[in-house]
Design a protein around this motif. Structure first.
Motif, short mmCIF file in Angstrom:
data_model
loop_
_atom_site.label_atom_id
_atom_site.label_comp_id
_atom_site.label_asym_id
_atom_site.label_seq_id
_atom_site.Cartn_x
_atom_site.Cartn_y
_atom_site.Cartn_z
N ASP A 100 0.85 -1.19 0.00
CA ASP A 100 0.00 0.00 0.00
C ASP A 100 0.88 1.24 0.00
O ASP A 100 2.11 1.14 0.09
N THR A 152 4.32 1.01 -1.95
CA THR A 152 4.31 0.31 -3.24
C THR A 152 3.06 0.60 -4.06
O THR A 152 2.87 0.02 -5.13
N GLN A 153 2.20 1.49 -3.54
CA GLN A 153 0.98 1.85 -4.25
C GLN A 153 0.82 3.37 -4.26
O GLN A 153 1.34 4.06 -3.36
N ASP A 154 0.11 3.90 -5.25
CA ASP A 154 -0.23 5.32 -5.22
C ASP A 154 -1.11 5.57 -3.99
O ASP A 154 -1.84 4.67 -3.54
N ILE A 192 -3.15 13.19 -5.14
CA ILE A 192 -2.67 11.83 -5.40
C ILE A 192 -1.15 11.88 -5.51
O ILE A 192 -0.60 12.69 -6.26
N PRO A 231 1.86 9.49 -6.56
CA PRO A 231 2.25 8.17 -7.06
C PRO A 231 3.33 7.55 -6.18
O PRO A 231 4.10 8.25 -5.52
N LYS A 232 3.39 6.23 -6.19
CA LYS A 232 4.36 5.52 -5.36
C LYS A 232 5.79 5.97 -5.69
O LYS A 232 6.10 6.30 -6.84
#
Lengths: 220, 178
Positions: free
Chosen positions: B27, B63-65, B107, B109-110
């Motif tokens: 996440d 590891t996630q946006d 937002i 990004p990762k």
């Protein structure tokens, strides 16, 4: 000779206290003629209908937390809250079924099946950040009864037609609601360059001037 | 009976595969890197008010946006400790500066990040701000942020300290403008 002209109309930020038809009257009444189409942005129509919810007001189910994991990160349903909102709107088992079938369809190279099966709202939901402040912290659903909204606009202003449109800068235009007698694909083509601009431009109304004259000339 | 056992094994295997998928997916994970912040500098000075700001980097090291839904500062200067000034604080993205204290959901990004500009306004209750701040104490500030990503939303905070020495140094250097 009349030519097609797109006129974006700037407004204040519309809220659930507003009625979209009254807002058009306030900002654009004098500019609308009998040959024109009035188009409005779907997210603003939804906001005026109070079709939005904050993530804090949702309690995501285990299923929503799980299924969102299988949606690509850029999608509005990639968060547990976006997925839960879709489940609330379309039914959790419908969305779950669509997800399973959609994944199987992808295995054989067919994309988009999930959104075809999960229901209209699953495709229309904007997750947080999808709209401008102060609604950037809300999940915004698609509008209710967009055809009815379009008919109400046409009836109020005596224009040639009206449409509720979902348009973005990626050359994607979809007509969600339209008054009788208009061809959705044709109106979508006219709006393809996103005359609504981005949210901060605050132009949720676009008048397509002289549409009836141009259409008549083309069909002659 | 064998069929039921097979079915049970398949269900357990599917659950393990999904659990591994989710665990591997991970996440978003945000950090405001307060120990890499810039020094506070004086941006405005009047007889009654001094405005300081610093830049604090943040990163999504997950590891996630992820989305920072809201972010705001919380200053901690109780009157029991120092009551000669009133404190206001706000922050804004360095890339989208605004002075209304509103944080537009973002937002991230990762493996990317950005900076926030943290602004602290000190207004003297009586007398001259420069003389008053000579007595100023260290003040803690929490950067509070709300995150939503794949998992449930949460609120986290990270603390930095605006030191009295830093304030004195910034006052000596004089206003640098916004």
């Amino acid at each position: 000779m009349a030519e097609l002209e797109l006129i974006p109309v700037r407004t204040r930020i519309l809220t659930p206290k507003d009625n979209i038809v009254d807002a058009i009257a306030e900002y654009a009444r004098d500019r609308i003629g009998p040959d024109d189409i009035v188009s409005v942005a779907e997210s603003v129509v939804a906001i005026t209908q109070n079709r939005m919810i904050r993530p804090e007001e949702l309690e995501p189910s285990f299923l929503a937390c799980l299924l969102c994991r299988f949606v690509p990160q850029k999608g509005s349903l990639s968060s547990a809250y976006g997925m839960q909102a879709a489940m609330n709107a379309e039914g959790k088992w419908r969305v779950a079924f669509a997800m399973v079938v959609g994944m199987l369809a992808k295995l054989v190279g067919k994309n988009g099946v999930f959104y075809e099966l999960a229901g209209e709202q699953a495709a229309l939901i904007d997750d947080v950040t999808g709209t401008m402040p102060p609604f950037d912290k809300h999940i915004v659903y698609g509008p209710a009864d967009p055809d009815g909204v379009a008919e109400a606009i046409k009836a109020r202003f005596g224009c040639y037609g009206a449409a509720v449109a979902d348009v973005n800068d990626l050359k994607r235009a979809a007509i969600l609601g339209i008054s009788k007698g208009l061809e959705p694909k044709q109106v979508a083509r006219i709006l393809i360059d996103n005359p609504f601009g981005n949210a901060s431009e605050r132009t949720p109304i676009v008048i397509i001037k002289n549409y009836a004259q141009v259409a008549a000339k083309e069909s002659a | 009976m064998n069929f039921l056992v097979l079915l049970l094994v398949l269900i357990i295997a599917a659950a393990v595969v999904i659990w591994l998928y989710v665990a591997r997916q991970g996440d978003a994970e945000f950090e405001f890197i307060v120990d890499q912040r810039t020094d506070f500098r004086l941006t405005e000075l009047t007889a009654g008010q001094a405005v300081f700001s610093c830049v604090v980097p943040f990163v999504n090291k997950g590891t996630q946006d992820g989305t920072i839904m809201d972010c705001y500062p919380r200053h901690l200067l109780p009157r029991e400790q120092f009551d000669a000034v009133k404190v206001e604080s706000r922050l804004a993205l360095e890339s989208r500066l605004r002075d209304d204290g509103y944080f537009e959901a973002l937002i991230v990004p990762k493996t990317t990040g950005g900076n926030v500009v943290l602004t602290v306004v000190l207004t003297v209750r009586q007398g001259d701000i420069r003389a008053t701040l000579a007595e100023m104490v260290d003040m803690s500030l929490d950067i509070v942020y709300q995150v939503v990503a794949r998992s449930r939303w949460y609120i986290h905070k990270q603390r930095l300290v605006m030191t009295a020495e830093e304030i004195t140094r910034a006052l000596s250097a004089g206003p640098t403008g916004a």
